[in-house]
Enzyme design. Structure first.
Site, PDB file in Angstrom:
ATOM      1  N   ILE A 102       0.857  -1.173   0.000  1.00 32.28           N
ATOM      2  CA  ILE A 102       0.000   0.000   0.000  1.00 32.28           C
ATOM      3  C   ILE A 102       0.894   1.224   0.000  1.00 32.28           C
ATOM      4  O   ILE A 102       2.039   1.174   0.447  1.00 32.28           O
ATOM      5  CB  ILE A 102      -0.966   0.025   1.212  1.00 32.28           C
ATOM      6  CG1 ILE A 102      -0.187  -0.009   2.529  1.00 32.28           C
ATOM      7  CG2 ILE A 102      -1.955  -1.118   1.133  1.00 32.28           C
ATOM      8  CD1 ILE A 102      -1.074   0.163   3.746  1.00 32.28           C
ATOM      9  N   SER A 103       0.375   2.338  -0.506  1.00 31.15           N
ATOM     10  CA  SER A 103       1.213   3.521  -0.694  1.00 31.15           C
ATOM     11  C   SER A 103       1.499   4.286   0.581  1.00 31.15           C
ATOM     12  O   SER A 103       2.538   4.921   0.709  1.00 31.15           O
ATOM     13  CB  SER A 103       0.553   4.456  -1.720  1.00 31.15           C
ATOM     14  OG  SER A 103       0.427   3.803  -2.959  1.00 31.15           O
ATOM     15  N   SER A 104       0.573   4.252   1.539  1.00 33.67           N
ATOM     16  CA  SER A 104       0.783   5.019   2.760  1.00 33.67           C
ATOM     17  C   SER A 104       0.123   4.333   3.943  1.00 33.67           C
ATOM     18  O   SER A 104      -0.717   3.437   3.780  1.00 33.67           O
ATOM     19  CB  SER A 104       0.207   6.429   2.604  1.00 33.67           C
ATOM     20  OG  SER A 104      -1.208   6.388   2.560  1.00 33.67           O
TER      21      SER A 104
END
Length: 215
Positions: free
Chosen positions: A10-12
């Protein structure tokens, strides 16, 4: 013996891992075979991904939710797919794209590889095109916003109301530049920018000299 792995990125930290973790658990993937990274997909310097690459061996299977878990652009995706499937001889299953499942059609010889390669080429191309389109739309949106007067970036620090008085005291050697800055509450670079703007605006031809914070 075939081993099954599940890779999640996931990106963040604001994004939620739960759905992908639940999917992996429902598939019966052992907890020790679930690898998770939180961060950008701009490159492959991700701790768990690198660990996964060191763990896999011929005959294993890697499950990923979507194709973009492998990379951000077409070439990254194609290169990584080739390394895992063709070089390491590890299968990949993309859960949201059933055609990208190298475990299928094993009895059909190279046909499964051909199908996967064609679909991969198309999807990676479309993914890259979509990212390019998003950037273009974003740029056009910024342009339109600027035309409407919306300002982007750091807001300019205007000269305080007492700037002229302090400027005159400074140029008359009644105070140092440091004191002038402190009085105005301006940092050195901002102070000298406002000085230059004021002098250009008023036409003052003060002798320019190299300046330091102690002037």
């Amino acid at each position: 013996m075939k081993r099954e792995f599940f890779y999640i990125r996931i990106s963040s930290k604001d994004q939620n891992l739960d759905r992908q973790l639940t999917t992996a658990q429902q598939m019966g993937i052992d907890e020790g075979c679930i690898f998770t990274d939180i961060g950008s997909g701009k490159d492959f310097m991700r701790p768990d991904y690198q660990l996964l690459k060191r763990c896999i061996r011929e005959g294993d299977v890697i499950y990923i939710k979507s194709l973009d878990r492998l990379g951000r652009n077409k070439q990254m995706i194609l290169d990584e797919w080739h390394d895992i499937v063709k070089v390491k001889k590890v299968d990949i299953v993309v859960l949201d794209m059933p055609l990208l499942d190298t475990t299928k059609f094993k009895d059909m010889g190279s046909l499964d590889t051909l199908i996967s390669d064609i679909v991969l080429q198309i999807l990676s191309y479309l993914a890259e095109e979509e990212r390019v389109k998003m950037k273009i739309n974003q740029a056009e949106g910024i342009k339109l916003a600027r035309e409407r007067g919306v300002k982007f970036g750091r807001q300019k620090i205007e000269a305080p109301d007492n700037f002229v008085d302090v400027y005159n005291q400074w140029t008359n050697n009644e105070m140092t530049a440091v004191k002038a800055m402190n009085t105005l509450g301006l940092k050195p670079n901002t102070f000298y920018r406002r000085v230059a703007e004021y002098e250009d605006k008023t036409g003052i031809k003060r002798e320019r000299k190299s300046v330091t914070c102690n002037d």
